[in-house]
Scaffold this active site. Structure first.
Site, mmCIF file in Angstrom:
data_model
loop_
_atom_site.group_PDB
_atom_site.id
_atom_site.type_symbol
_atom_site.label_atom_id
_atom_site.label_comp_id
_atom_site.label_asym_id
_atom_site.label_seq_id
_atom_site.Cartn_x
_atom_site.Cartn_y
_atom_site.Cartn_z
ATOM 1 N N ASP A 197 0.823 -1.211 0.000
ATOM 2 C CA ASP A 197 0.000 0.000 0.000
ATOM 3 C C ASP A 197 0.858 1.263 0.000
ATOM 4 O O ASP A 197 0.624 2.187 0.796
ATOM 5 C CB ASP A 197 -0.944 0.017 1.229
ATOM 6 C CG ASP A 197 -1.771 -1.249 1.366
ATOM 7 O OD1 ASP A 197 -2.096 -1.849 0.329
ATOM 8 O OD2 ASP A 197 -2.076 -1.640 2.509
ATOM 9 N N GLU A 203 -11.153 0.499 -3.975
ATOM 10 C CA GLU A 203 -10.474 0.944 -2.747
ATOM 11 C C GLU A 203 -9.234 1.747 -3.116
ATOM 12 O O GLU A 203 -8.978 2.009 -4.286
ATOM 13 C CB GLU A 203 -10.083 -0.276 -1.898
ATOM 14 C CG GLU A 203 -9.164 -1.246 -2.626
ATOM 15 C CD GLU A 203 -8.978 -2.564 -1.912
ATOM 16 O OE1 GLU A 203 -9.647 -2.825 -0.897
ATOM 17 O OE2 GLU A 203 -8.136 -3.364 -2.379
HETATM 18 C C1 6LW Z 1 -5.856 -2.060 2.004
HETATM 19 C C2 6LW Z 1 -6.472 -2.133 0.681
HETATM 20 C C3 6LW Z 1 -5.621 -3.149 0.098
HETATM 21 O O1 6LW Z 1 -6.556 -1.351 2.944
HETATM 22 O O2 6LW Z 1 -5.346 -4.064 1.053
HETATM 23 O O3 6LW Z 1 -4.342 -3.746 -1.702
HETATM 24 C C4 6LW Z 1 -5.766 -3.529 2.282
HETATM 25 N N1 6LW Z 1 -5.154 -3.050 -1.086
HETATM 26 O O4 6LW Z 1 -6.471 -0.961 -0.042
HETATM 27 C C5 6LW Z 1 -4.803 -3.855 3.362
HETATM 28 O O5 6LW Z 1 -3.492 -3.579 2.947
#
Ligand code: 6LW
Length: 501
Positions: free
Chosen positions: A22, A176
């Site tokens: 991240d 996300e």
């Molecule tokens: C994070 C989300 C993700 O909050 O994994 O790869 C989760 N993306 O955006 C935890 O790292």
């Protein structure tokens, strides 16, 4: 323009290897900074610095005291997905702590190496993956996974109104990791979708205001390795940065699965760098360069740590992390000069409060040695994926034992008498050749170093059980020292990358 400002595309990815997912990036002048998620580990949110986007040095951990970081959480809980920005003369870090009673938190600093402020709590910001941006009027917008947005006063943490839905991506699961940027005439909303596993990808939309409406890029996803045989998989969760020369780059996470089907990745999600060009007002992401030459640096390039840590400094280097907390009464370099002393709290590594001081495994192949004095207790060297998946070699007076903990099972794999007194424990981790499709990702051997310096392996274990595909979760392997009974002292710890063919 000085040499340090030129940004190389001749990248040896991953640029920040090991469990560093991240990534969020920001640039101030000639300096780039990256922060990553840290989950149950303390201190949390590693902070890296670079001048060329390729060579990164860890300069600290943003959250380094219990008042900032409460981790009453099992593995893969805790700190998710920070965003780092520079605005109005200071650095801003916004992050989710999924531990009970925590939520989204905002911190500021004038120096990203720290100290960082106490947290500003954000009860009006729901969900995970918060992003921060400021529009031309100085209004601050906080955007979270989903994707929704709320107006925020970053000085008080107060929000105005209810979060408003902005965009849910192109239809993949889990939209996300939003990041919102003003670039030219548009506001760009970058997101990840498809989940953080093999379906992961990056999509983008643009609008005339930070709140939309947003028009999706016709070429979405702008980055994904799903359904390919690329050696880097799960690519997503990206952030964009402009270099001083006006060129653009993306940092993103990816994994390197090895072994037979379905492939196991053991180092967690790592930080990669990709070139970006703008075509017709949309970003086009170039290929990830993945040639990985054998490490040639005498100093460990990514942790700022030499191969050997002698524990001769009052404070531990920033690469060292512990589980949930690291009280000085349990872990100190001040009790026995030049040694790291650990006092056991529980009676095995399975305990949630085990006293562990570990660093990320950052290379597919590496060798580790540590000199332990177990005269007053029991402890050793562990390779850990989470509390239910770890291997270790443990020393007590006159004996060493190798243990494997895989899910609900714990077994003693080997034991051997050793002379009383300090002993050098070791681990060797070597990936399997990729052409052998029947194997796991790697082999993890534990043993002791003899007085003549040779390594005697006592137990060799299949690495697949310390992989994310087996254990689940969001983290990767760490390797380090622990105490399981009484008091143990460690004189030094060596971590040496080995070449991979
Ligand atoms: C994070 C989300 C993700 O909050 O994994 O790869 C989760 N993306 O955006 C935890 O790292």
């Amino acid at each position: 323009m000085s040499d340090t400002r030129s940004v190389s595309d001749n990248v040896s990815n991953p640029v920040i290897p090991g469990f560093h997912p991240d990534p969020s990036i920001c640039r101030v002048g000639d300096d780039y900074y990256v922060v990553c998620s840290s989950f149950e580990y303390f201190p949390g949110v590693p902070v890296f610095h670079s001048r060329d986007l390729v060579h990164w040095t860890q300069i600290g951990n943003a959250l380094d005291r219990p008042s900032q970081l409460r981790l009453d959480t099992p593995s893969s809980g805790g700190i998710y997905a920070p965003t780092l920005r520079h605005h109005d003369g200071r650095f801003w870090l916004i992050v989710t702590n999924v531990a009970p009673g925590e939520g989204n938190l905002l911190f500021t600093a004038t120096d990203p190496a720290g100290p960082w402020s106490e947290p500003i709590r954000l009860p009006g910001v729901p969900g995970i993956d918060p992003d921060l941006t400021w529009d031309e009027d100085g209004t601050c917008w906080c955007t979270v996974a989903g994707v929704s947005q709320v107006r925020l006063d970053p000085y008080t943490g107060e929000t105005s109104g209810e979060p408003r839905k902005l965009w849910s991506g192109t239809g993949g699961m889990a939209p996300e990791a939003p990041h919102l940027y003003r670039i030219g005439d548009y506001w760009y909303l970058l997101i990840a979708e498809g989940g953080t596993e093999r379906g992961h990808g990056v999509s983008i939309a643009r609008g005339r205001t930070p709140s939309g409406p947003f028009e999706p890029c016709p070429a979405n996803p702008i980055l994904t390795h799903r359904s390919t045989d690329h050696p880097v998989q799960n690519t997503g969760h990206a952030d964009l940065v402009e270099a001083p020369d006006g060129s653009w780059r993306m940092v993103l996470l990816g994994v390197r699965p090895r072994g037979g089907t379905p492939g196991w990745h053991v180092l967690g999600r790592e930080t990669f760098l990709a070139p970006v060009e703008w075509v017709d007002g949309w970003p086009v992401v170039g290929a990830l360069t993945t040639d990985m030459p054998a490490p040639a640096w005498p100093l460990h390039p990514h942790s700022g740590s030499p191969v050997r840590d002698d524990f001769d400094q009052a404070e531990l280097r920033p690469c060292w992390v512990s589980l949930r907390d690291r009280p000085a009464r349990l872990c100190t370099t001040k009790e026995r000069s030049g040694w790291l002393t650990l006092h056991a709290a529980g009676d095995s590594l399975d305990e949630p409060d085990a006293v562990l001081v570990a660093r990320r495994q950052q290379h597919l192949s590496c060798g580790v040695r540590t000199l332990i004095d177990p005269a007053e207790g029991r402890g050793g060297l562990a390779v850990r994926l989470d509390e239910r998946h770890h291997y270790e070699i443990e020393a007590a007076a006159g004996e060493v034992k190798v243990f494997a903990r895989i899910g609900p099972l714990r077994t003693e794999v080997a034991s051997r008498p050793v002379p009383a007194g300090p002993v050098v424990l070791g681990a060797e981790i070597a990936p399997h050749p990729p052409e052998d499709s029947r194997t796991g990702p790697d082999l993890v051997s534990f043993g002791v170093e003899e007085p003549d310096g040779t390594f005697t392996a006592l137990g060799t274990l299949d690495g697949r059980y310390l992989s994310t595909e087996v254990a689940g979760g969001f983290t990767g392997r760490v390797i380090g020292m622990y105490a399981s009974a009484g008091t143990v002292h460690f004189d030094w710890f060596d971590y040496e990358p080995r070449s991979v063919r």
